[in-house]
Design an enzyme around this catalytic site. Sequence first.
Site, PDB file in Angstrom:
ATOM      1  N   TYR A 170      12.630  31.885   4.212  1.00 24.48           N
ATOM      2  CA  TYR A 170      11.487  32.647   4.725  1.00 24.48           C
ATOM      3  C   TYR A 170      11.710  33.129   6.162  1.00 24.48           C
ATOM      4  CZ  TYR A 170       8.881  30.810   0.745  1.00 24.48           C
ATOM      5  OH  TYR A 170       8.459  30.500  -0.517  1.00 24.48           O
ATOM      6  N   LYS A 187       0.849  -1.197   0.000  1.00 28.21           N
ATOM      7  CA  LYS A 187       0.000   0.000   0.000  1.00 28.21           C
ATOM      8  C   LYS A 187       0.886   1.249   0.000  1.00 28.21           C
ATOM      9  CE  LYS A 187      -0.272  -0.364   5.022  1.00 28.21           C
ATOM     10  NZ  LYS A 187      -1.099  -0.787   6.156  1.00 28.21           N
TER      11      LYS A 187
HETATM   12  C1  LIG Z   1      -0.357  -1.753   6.763  1.00 25.89           C
HETATM   13  C2  LIG Z   1      -0.875  -3.032   7.228  1.00 25.89           C
HETATM   14  C3  LIG Z   1      -0.005  -4.120   7.425  1.00 25.89           C
HETATM   15  C4  LIG Z   1       1.492  -4.008   7.281  1.00 25.89           C
HETATM   16  O1  LIG Z   1       2.006  -3.276   8.335  1.00 25.89           O
HETATM   17  P1  LIG Z   1       3.597  -3.208   8.656  1.00 25.89           P
HETATM   18  O2  LIG Z   1       3.675  -2.696  10.018  1.00 25.89           O
HETATM   19  O3  LIG Z   1       4.177  -2.265   7.658  1.00 25.89           O
HETATM   20  O4  LIG Z   1       4.109  -4.576   8.480  1.00 25.89           O
HETATM   21  C5  LIG Z   1      -0.568  -5.332   7.779  1.00 25.89           C
HETATM   22  N1  LIG Z   1      -1.899  -5.467   7.958  1.00 25.89           N
HETATM   23  C6  LIG Z   1      -2.761  -4.442   7.786  1.00 25.89           C
HETATM   24  C7  LIG Z   1      -4.219  -4.665   7.994  1.00 25.89           C
HETATM   25  C8  LIG Z   1      -2.280  -3.190   7.437  1.00 25.89           C
HETATM   26  O5  LIG Z   1      -3.133  -2.168   7.288  1.00 25.89           O
END
Ligand SMILES: *Cc1c(COP(=O)(O)O)cnc(C)c1O
Length: 383
Positions: A262, A39
Amino acid sequence: MSNLFRDTILEVNIDNLEYNIKEIKKLIGEDVAIAAVIKANGYGHGGAFLAPIIIKSGADMIAVATLTEALELRKNNFTDDILIMGYTPDNVLEHTVKHDIIQTIFSLNQALLLDKVAYNYNKQAKIHIKYDTGFNRLGFRDCTCSIDEIEQIYNLKHISPEGIFSHFALKNKSTDSIQYNKFVNAINELKKRGIIFKYKHICDSIAAVDYPEYRLNMIRPGAIIYGLKSYENDSLKLKQVMTFKTKISHIKLVSKGEGVSYGYRWIAKKDSIIGTLPFGYADGYPRNMKDKGYVTIHNQKAPIIGVICMDQCMVDLTHVPNVKIGDEVIIYGDGKNNTMSIQEASELAETNKNEIVARITRRTPRVYIKSNNIIKIVDYLLD
Ligand SMILES: *Cc1c(COP(=O)(O)O)cnc(C)c1O
């Protein structure tokens, strides 16, 4: 291969990525499957290019958060299994069936709708059931009424229930074990009714490493694939996959008393050599790194001075010998040779490692390196 049109780039080391997945596989063994989480554009690394490489390295499926992330992969001709771990709105649920994407389901209504859609397409819609064991984000609440609903879903004609999963809050060992037990009890209740799932999973990266006994037969690692470690125990050696780089775009002498950026929030205490670098907060670099951040030039730390702009920032080069325009600058490295690791960046910016990498925007081209050769450049703005 397209040229690089920008000096600020994100190098992605494919050898390190493959190494990490092999190490994860070694740790978990043959009986545990991997749903590799890519993701947020593969935690900034560029999910679309990496997905097939991650599968080839030994992952069993890809997990994303949103329908759009799944569709991006399909658009890039990725044909392996994709699990959407998040909610897909009813009005676009059809696309999961159309593109054979596995949807997470956590209500009977959503399943009934999906069943109808699948019937219309003459398909079986693969799903994973989300079971809430206490995180209180998504999932069926832990009760017999949920077991009843899951049974109804299981018996829908055009639904193919492949998995069931939950997610840890990771507060501490004791609360995590309560969550795990709730999950296993639900699985057992369902089993008593003849309801079984091919995949059962609750572990993200940290849990997969710290709780070998909770891996069931699938894990969902994100961070560790990219070499980002947050776990406590030392059983897994990883290599950081990303290096965030740029080049010096301008150098000038600034006299004692002059201000920079800035609000002149930095004033030269003495005559100084100041470099300008072509990256800023619009590239995902935390603006709150002001007065804390540094980059690495010729293996030396150069502090960021003044306010970080949207697209540029300034560094003090007074102490760095022989710098010139075009010299390489490491923004995030692996922590060696005076580079700022993702871990250190997260501490300075007062956030976590996943946010540091996920926020790197698509304006920065991704440059994929294998065996020290560039094998692919992705420039989201030009491709
Ligand atoms: C993002 C996510 C993961 C992976 O998380 P990490 O800490 O990066 O391993 C796993 N399960 C779900 C449901 C997630 O949203």
